[in-house]
Design a protein around this motif. Structure first.
Motif, PDB file in Angstrom:
ATOM      1  N   ARG A  79       0.834  -1.210   0.000  1.00 43.28           N
ATOM      2  CA  ARG A  79       0.000   0.000   0.000  1.00 43.28           C
ATOM      3  C   ARG A  79       0.865   1.255   0.000  1.00 43.28           C
ATOM      4  O   ARG A  79       0.611   2.202  -0.754  1.00 43.28           O
ATOM      5  CB  ARG A  79      -0.927  -0.010   1.218  1.00 43.28           C
ATOM      6  N   ILE A  80       1.902   1.262   0.818  1.00 35.07           N
ATOM      7  CA  ILE A  80       2.807   2.412   0.873  1.00 35.07           C
ATOM      8  C   ILE A  80       3.536   2.566  -0.459  1.00 35.07           C
ATOM      9  O   ILE A  80       3.657   3.680  -0.990  1.00 35.07           O
ATOM     10  CB  ILE A  80       3.800   2.262   2.051  1.00 35.07           C
ATOM     11  N   GLY A  81       4.007   1.460  -1.033  1.00 32.85           N
ATOM     12  CA  GLY A  81       4.690   1.517  -2.326  1.00 32.85           C
ATOM     13  C   GLY A  81       3.788   2.039  -3.427  1.00 32.85           C
ATOM     14  O   GLY A  81       4.209   2.837  -4.269  1.00 32.85           O
ATOM     15  N   LYS A  82       2.530   1.611  -3.428  1.00 30.39           N
ATOM     16  CA  LYS A  82       1.570   2.087  -4.433  1.00 30.39           C
ATOM     17  C   LYS A  82       1.355   3.585  -4.291  1.00 30.39           C
ATOM     18  O   LYS A  82       1.324   4.324  -5.273  1.00 30.39           O
ATOM     19  CB  LYS A  82       0.245   1.345  -4.314  1.00 30.39           C
ATOM     20  N   LYS A  83       1.210   4.059  -3.065  1.00 27.91           N
ATOM     21  CA  LYS A  83       1.021   5.495  -2.827  1.00 27.91           C
ATOM     22  C   LYS A  83       2.243   6.285  -3.284  1.00 27.91           C
ATOM     23  O   LYS A  83       2.122   7.337  -3.936  1.00 27.91           O
ATOM     24  CB  LYS A  83       0.744   5.744  -1.342  1.00 27.91           C
ATOM     25  N   ASN A  84       3.438   5.808  -2.965  1.00 26.78           N
ATOM     26  CA  ASN A  84       4.652   6.498  -3.389  1.00 26.78           C
ATOM     27  C   ASN A  84       4.772   6.514  -4.910  1.00 26.78           C
ATOM     28  O   ASN A  84       5.181   7.522  -5.491  1.00 26.78           O
ATOM     29  CB  ASN A  84       5.888   5.865  -2.752  1.00 26.78           C
ATOM     30  N   LEU A  85       4.417   5.413  -5.556  1.00 33.54           N
ATOM     31  CA  LEU A  85       4.437   5.364  -7.018  1.00 33.54           C
ATOM     32  C   LEU A  85       3.437   6.358  -7.600  1.00 33.54           C
ATOM     33  O   LEU A  85       3.762   7.108  -8.528  1.00 33.54           O
ATOM     34  CB  LEU A  85       4.135   3.948  -7.512  1.00 33.54           C
ATOM     35  N   THR A  86       2.235   6.381  -7.052  1.00 34.13           N
ATOM     36  CA  THR A  86       1.210   7.309  -7.527  1.00 34.13           C
ATOM     37  C   THR A  86       1.685   8.755  -7.387  1.00 34.13           C
ATOM     38  O   THR A  86       1.537   9.559  -8.315  1.00 34.13           O
ATOM     39  CB  THR A  86      -0.109   7.101  -6.754  1.00 34.13           C
ATOM     40  N   ASP A  87       2.260   9.083  -6.245  1.00 31.58           N
ATOM     41  CA  ASP A  87       2.759  10.442  -6.023  1.00 31.58           C
ATOM     42  C   ASP A  87       3.875  10.787  -7.002  1.00 31.58           C
ATOM     43  O   ASP A  87       3.912  11.890  -7.560  1.00 31.58           O
ATOM     44  CB  ASP A  87       3.260  10.602  -4.590  1.00 31.58           C
ATOM     45  N   ALA A  88       4.789   9.846  -7.224  1.00 29.37           N
ATOM     46  CA  ALA A  88       5.897  10.083  -8.156  1.00 29.37           C
ATOM     47  C   ALA A  88       5.383  10.285  -9.579  1.00 29.37           C
ATOM     48  O   ALA A  88       5.854  11.179 -10.299  1.00 29.37           O
ATOM     49  CB  ALA A  88       6.889   8.925  -8.101  1.00 29.37           C
ATOM     50  N   LEU A  89       4.421   9.479  -9.985  1.00 34.19           N
ATOM     51  CA  LEU A  89       3.863   9.618 -11.335  1.00 34.19           C
ATOM     52  C   LEU A  89       3.137  10.951 -11.512  1.00 34.19           C
ATOM     53  O   LEU A  89       3.206  11.558 -12.578  1.00 34.19           O
ATOM     54  CB  LEU A  89       2.929   8.454 -11.655  1.00 34.19           C
ATOM     55  N   GLU A  90       2.442  11.401 -10.473  1.00 30.52           N
ATOM     56  CA  GLU A  90       1.760  12.693 -10.553  1.00 30.52           C
ATOM     57  C   GLU A  90       2.756  13.834 -10.752  1.00 30.52           C
ATOM     58  O   GLU A  90       2.475  14.788 -11.472  1.00 30.52           O
ATOM     59  CB  GLU A  90       0.910  12.931  -9.305  1.00 30.52           C
ATOM     60  N   GLN A  91       3.919  13.733 -10.133  1.00 33.13           N
ATOM     61  CA  GLN A  91       4.945  14.766 -10.301  1.00 33.13           C
ATOM     62  C   GLN A  91       5.617  14.667 -11.667  1.00 33.13           C
ATOM     63  O   GLN A  91       5.953  15.679 -12.270  1.00 33.13           O
ATOM     64  CB  GLN A  91       6.008  14.638  -9.210  1.00 33.13           C
ATOM     65  N   TRP A  92       5.798  13.460 -12.142  1.00 36.58           N
ATOM     66  CA  TRP A  92       6.542  13.223 -13.377  1.00 36.58           C
ATOM     67  C   TRP A  92       5.685  13.343 -14.629  1.00 36.58           C
ATOM     68  O   TRP A  92       6.153  13.802 -15.668  1.00 36.58           O
ATOM     69  CB  TRP A  92       7.172  11.830 -13.302  1.00 36.58           C
TER      70      TRP A  92
ATOM     71  N   GLY B 281       1.435   9.762   3.721  1.00 38.21           N
ATOM     72  CA  GLY B 281       0.094  10.343   3.673  1.00 38.21           C
ATOM     73  C   GLY B 281      -1.020   9.316   3.799  1.00 38.21           C
ATOM     74  O   GLY B 281      -2.149   9.570   3.378  1.00 38.21           O
ATOM     75  N   LEU B 282      -0.712   8.168   4.400  1.00 44.56           N
ATOM     76  CA  LEU B 282      -1.703   7.097   4.567  1.00 44.56           C
ATOM     77  C   LEU B 282      -2.000   6.853   6.040  1.00 44.56           C
ATOM     78  O   LEU B 282      -1.142   7.048   6.894  1.00 44.56           O
ATOM     79  CB  LEU B 282      -1.174   5.797   3.953  1.00 44.56           C
ATOM     80  N   THR B 283      -3.197   6.370   6.300  1.00 37.47           N
ATOM     81  CA  THR B 283      -3.610   6.012   7.648  1.00 37.47           C
ATOM     82  C   THR B 283      -3.678   4.496   7.770  1.00 37.47           C
ATOM     83  O   THR B 283      -4.257   3.826   6.919  1.00 37.47           O
ATOM     84  CB  THR B 283      -5.002   6.611   7.965  1.00 37.47           C
ATOM     85  N   PHE B 284      -3.075   3.990   8.826  1.00 35.15           N
ATOM     86  CA  PHE B 284      -3.175   2.574   9.169  1.00 35.15           C
ATOM     87  C   PHE B 284      -3.785   2.488  10.557  1.00 35.15           C
ATOM     88  O   PHE B 284      -3.347   3.176  11.473  1.00 35.15           O
ATOM     89  CB  PHE B 284      -1.795   1.896   9.171  1.00 35.15           C
ATOM     90  N   ARG B 285      -4.803   1.626  10.714  1.00 29.77           N
ATOM     91  CA  ARG B 285      -5.459   1.409  11.999  1.00 29.77           C
ATOM     92  C   ARG B 285      -5.388  -0.078  12.345  1.00 29.77           C
ATOM     93  O   ARG B 285      -6.362  -0.814  12.251  1.00 29.77           O
ATOM     94  CB  ARG B 285      -6.922   1.866  11.925  1.00 29.77           C
ATOM     95  N   PHE B 286      -4.200  -0.517  12.731  1.00 31.94           N
ATOM     96  CA  PHE B 286      -4.013  -1.922  13.073  1.00 31.94           C
ATOM     97  C   PHE B 286      -4.828  -2.319  14.301  1.00 31.94           C
ATOM     98  O   PHE B 286      -5.126  -3.502  14.474  1.00 31.94           O
ATOM     99  CB  PHE B 286      -2.529  -2.228  13.287  1.00 31.94           C
ATOM    100  N   ASP B 287      -5.199  -1.360  15.126  1.00 33.01           N
ATOM    101  CA  ASP B 287      -6.025  -1.656  16.299  1.00 33.01           C
ATOM    102  C   ASP B 287      -7.409  -2.166  15.911  1.00 33.01           C
ATOM    103  O   ASP B 287      -8.090  -2.790  16.717  1.00 33.01           O
ATOM    104  CB  ASP B 287      -6.147  -0.419  17.202  1.00 33.01           C
ATOM    105  N   ARG B 288      -7.811  -1.927  14.677  1.00 29.91           N
ATOM    106  CA  ARG B 288      -9.123  -2.379  14.196  1.00 29.91           C
ATOM    107  C   ARG B 288      -9.062  -3.734  13.486  1.00 29.91           C
ATOM    108  O   ARG B 288     -10.100  -4.318  13.190  1.00 29.91           O
ATOM    109  CB  ARG B 288      -9.709  -1.344  13.239  1.00 29.91           C
ATOM    110  N   ILE B 289      -7.871  -4.193  13.187  1.00 31.68           N
ATOM    111  CA  ILE B 289      -7.732  -5.440  12.418  1.00 31.68           C
ATOM    112  C   ILE B 289      -7.709  -6.626  13.370  1.00 31.68           C
ATOM    113  O   ILE B 289      -6.830  -6.739  14.225  1.00 31.68           O
ATOM    114  CB  ILE B 289      -6.447  -5.415  11.558  1.00 31.68           C
ATOM    115  N   THR B 290      -8.678  -7.508  13.201  1.00 30.64           N
ATOM    116  CA  THR B 290      -8.743  -8.724  14.022  1.00 30.64           C
ATOM    117  C   THR B 290      -8.558  -9.988  13.183  1.00 30.64           C
ATOM    118  O   THR B 290      -8.235 -11.038  13.725  1.00 30.64           O
ATOM    119  CB  THR B 290     -10.086  -8.818  14.771  1.00 30.64           C
ATOM    120  N   ARG B 291      -8.782  -9.872  11.873  1.00 27.00           N
ATOM    121  CA  ARG B 291      -8.703 -11.039  10.993  1.00 27.00           C
ATOM    122  C   ARG B 291      -7.622 -10.836   9.936  1.00 27.00           C
ATOM    123  O   ARG B 291      -7.423  -9.728   9.442  1.00 27.00           O
ATOM    124  CB  ARG B 291     -10.025 -11.268  10.255  1.00 27.00           C
ATOM    125  N   MET B 292      -6.940 -11.912   9.599  1.00 30.38           N
ATOM    126  CA  MET B 292      -6.044 -11.943   8.446  1.00 30.38           C
ATOM    127  C   MET B 292      -6.826 -12.687   7.379  1.00 30.38           C
ATOM    128  O   MET B 292      -7.022 -13.905   7.456  1.00 30.38           O
ATOM    129  CB  MET B 292      -4.745 -12.679   8.758  1.00 30.38           C
TER     130      MET B 292
END
Length: 152
Positions: free
Chosen positions: A15-28, A85-96
């Motif tokens: 998810r972080i990699g996808k966001k960084n790629l998206t941000d880089a592409l928007e600049q480029w 620029g992402l939010t992670f809420r691991f406190d809400r995750i109970t299932r894998m």
């Protein structure tokens, strides 16, 4: 340019990699004359999980060297997510979840809606703690992404 993105919906680094790629592409992209397309490729981190998934801590504890290490690892990911620029809420995750069905839905989604669906799946899991192996959850995510759940 065509980019193949191998990812799993339960992988915070994907998810972080996808966001960084998206941000880089928007600049480029303003300096690029061609079209940029992305193809999301399925990669299951936990293909051995049963279809209904499993308890998050029971899956993660052996991978991280014990339950005590889960909080530290998820804390590091949360900070890395904030920097992107992402939010992670691991406190809400109970299932894998077993992500097979989620990957199938992403594969059959119309190309112009795939990114919205991928983002909605990441949000459902990492921000809302939703179980991506639950068909009702997947139906709601499809609707959120602007897709007709009855056609998938």
């Amino acid at each position: 340019m065509h980019i193949d993105i191998y990812q799993d919906f339960v992988c915070p680094w994907c998810r972080i990699g996808k966001k960084n790629l998206t941000d880089a592409l928007e600049q480029w992209q303003p300096s690029y004359d061609g079209e940029v397309t992305a193809n999301y490729r399925a990669f299951q981190l936990n293909p051995e999980l049963p279809p209904e998934g499993a308890d998050f801590q029971e899956v993660m504890a052996p991978k991280l060297g014990g339950v005590a290490n889960i909080a530290q690892a998820t804390g590091q990911v949360t900070k890395a997510g904030e920097a992107a620029g992402l939010t992670f809420r691991f406190d809400r995750i109970t299932r894998m979840p077993n992500t097979r069905l989620a990957h199938q839905l992403a594969a059959i989604a119309p190309r112009d809606r795939q990114t919205a669906l991928v983002d909605a799946l990441y949000q459902a899991y990492f921000q809302e703690g939703q179980d991506l192996s639950d068909r009702a959850v997947l139906s709601a995510v499809l609707t959120q992404a602007g897709l007709d759940a009855t056609r998938c």
